[in-house]
Design a protein around this motif. Sequence first.
Motif, mmCIF file in Angstrom:
data_model
loop_
_atom_site.group_PDB
_atom_site.id
_atom_site.type_symbol
_atom_site.label_atom_id
_atom_site.label_comp_id
_atom_site.label_asym_id
_atom_site.label_seq_id
_atom_site.Cartn_x
_atom_site.Cartn_y
_atom_site.Cartn_z
ATOM 1 N N ASP A 4 0.830 -1.234 0.094
ATOM 2 C CA ASP A 4 0.058 -0.106 -0.035
ATOM 3 C C ASP A 4 0.878 1.269 0.109
ATOM 4 O OD1 ASP A 4 -2.531 -1.561 0.502
ATOM 5 O OD2 ASP A 4 -1.425 -2.138 2.134
ATOM 6 N N GLY A 5 2.079 1.164 0.444
ATOM 7 C CA GLY A 5 3.063 2.113 0.415
ATOM 8 C C GLY A 5 4.472 1.843 0.503
ATOM 9 N N LEU A 7 3.557 -1.668 -6.021
ATOM 10 C CA LEU A 7 2.592 -0.865 -5.542
ATOM 11 C C LEU A 7 1.204 -1.360 -5.814
ATOM 12 C CD1 LEU A 7 3.588 3.089 -5.370
ATOM 13 C CD2 LEU A 7 3.052 1.634 -3.473
ATOM 14 N N ARG A 8 0.441 -1.234 -5.085
ATOM 15 C CA ARG A 8 -0.979 -1.508 -5.499
ATOM 16 C C ARG A 8 -1.496 -0.164 -6.064
ATOM 17 N NH1 ARG A 8 -2.513 -4.022 0.205
ATOM 18 N NH2 ARG A 8 -1.775 -6.029 -0.180
ATOM 19 N N PRO A 9 -2.426 -0.407 -7.072
ATOM 20 C CA PRO A 9 -3.000 0.843 -7.719
ATOM 21 C C PRO A 9 -3.618 1.877 -6.526
ATOM 22 C CG PRO A 9 -3.815 -1.153 -8.956
ATOM 23 C CD PRO A 9 -3.066 -1.359 -7.878
ATOM 24 N N GLY A 10 -3.399 2.878 -6.320
ATOM 25 C CA GLY A 10 -3.779 3.935 -5.273
ATOM 26 C C GLY A 10 -2.651 3.991 -4.412
ATOM 27 N N ASP A 24 -1.261 5.381 -10.204
ATOM 28 C CA ASP A 24 -2.484 5.507 -10.739
ATOM 29 C C ASP A 24 -3.625 4.335 -10.426
ATOM 30 O OD1 ASP A 24 -4.803 6.072 -12.247
ATOM 31 O OD2 ASP A 24 -3.560 6.851 -14.105
ATOM 32 N N ARG A 25 -4.861 4.649 -10.041
ATOM 33 C CA ARG A 25 -5.694 3.823 -9.404
ATOM 34 C C ARG A 25 -6.347 3.015 -10.748
ATOM 35 N NH1 ARG A 25 -7.540 3.743 -4.566
ATOM 36 N NH2 ARG A 25 -7.256 5.773 -3.500
ATOM 37 N N LEU A 40 3.582 7.133 -11.951
ATOM 38 C CA LEU A 40 2.902 7.835 -10.859
ATOM 39 C C LEU A 40 2.298 9.079 -11.007
ATOM 40 C CD1 LEU A 40 5.954 6.753 -8.562
ATOM 41 C CD2 LEU A 40 3.600 5.570 -8.388
ATOM 42 N N VAL A 41 1.169 9.200 -10.174
ATOM 43 C CA VAL A 41 0.472 10.485 -10.501
ATOM 44 C C VAL A 41 -0.029 11.380 -9.123
ATOM 45 C CG1 VAL A 41 -0.891 9.322 -12.168
ATOM 46 C CG2 VAL A 41 -1.738 9.164 -9.891
#
Length: 371
Positions: A185-186, A220-223, A361-362, A292-293
């Motif tokens: 998640d991070g 990383l997971r989306p979001g 990005d999700r 990454l956004v």
Amino acid sequence: MTNSCHRQIRVDTERDMNEFDEKYVAPALLRWTHGRGAVAASALDASSEADTSVPWYLTLAPVEDGPTRERLGRLVELARGGMSWKEALEKTHADLLSYVTDRRRAAFMDLLPLSPQSDILEIGPGLGQFTAALAQRSRHVHALEVVPEQAEFALIRARQEGARNVSVAIGGDDCRLPYRDAAFDGIVLNLVFEWCGSRIESESHAQAQTRLLQEMARVLRPGGFLYLTTKNRFALRLLLGGTDEHMSNIRFGSALPRALGAWLLKRTGRSRPMGMLYSHDSLLAQLRRVGLVDVSSFWAVPEMRVPTHYVPSDAASVRAARARPDLRQGEGRKVSLLMRLVPAPWVRHVMPGLAFVAFKDRSAAPSGAKP
Ligand SMILES: C[S@@+](CC[C@H](N)C(=O)[O-])C[C@H]1O[C@@H](n2cnc3c(N)ncnc32)[C@H](O)[C@@H]1O
């Protein structure tokens, strides 16, 4: 020398993999125990208090010199032998004590969306200065450290600090991450990016660093978020002629035009810099290139190693922060005086460190970075 055996050793006993082991690309095939090197093992039991051995994913031989490893080895031995991690540090690394115990350094965590549901990857934990604090705010922390003794110490320290939700692996030297896609998640990468490609001589720093960015986007997971702090190539201190350890302490260091820097470095007998720094806009573009956004950048004041404030680096926030009487705008007297004169929109280009929070990005496919 390539340590290629680690992926080939078979695990004799198939134990149930616990949920934390499932984050690794392969089961933990080897464990590191100080003084015995890497030994074959079954799955890592991440929750056992007594177990402070860690899986090994290095592909290259360690580069630390004999005295450095000896000192770190002594540190691990003392802490393993029952001494508190702090006392052990006092005995072997008194010079680093305040840096690796200063709680103010963990202030960046307030910028991050940490929660008791978060699985966090910390790359380059060093001597575990943030690991237990991160674990307190997360479900589980996986740390990946390239120096075997530091990895082991970080785990011992985390256990002694009461964090049972921490796993540590030795690896990262090839700027690859031994974790599954979308596992976290991070990610926290604090003052590691500048060094991360230093061990691979067969390719440029930039190639290795790009791979690490892609790898981070992959795991990383989306979001999910990435927190990345690194030194700024065009820090005011360097522009004023300061020296830079990455460039053999040549004046202006990393701020020199690359070709001139390389030529001057050769005259000191070095074929390549010890690490690579970037400008604000260059790093921002690199983060966006890997998918990454929503990237925000922060001015860590007075300096990114021991900051007192994180100020968003846009001009309006810089102006607002400058209204505070207690804001020290730089480390030394000269830099902090001159920094006051830098127009607010320029601050992000000359601040000492670059601190970014960015999100995957999700809508991204969970398996990784955009090309
Ligand atoms: C300057 S220290 C920063 C330690 C800690 N993150 C902090 O901010 O206090 C850099 C750390 O990153 C580790 N490191 C460097 N390159 C790495 C890589 N490619 N993979 C994993 N760890 C790495 C170093 O061994 C060291 O522990």
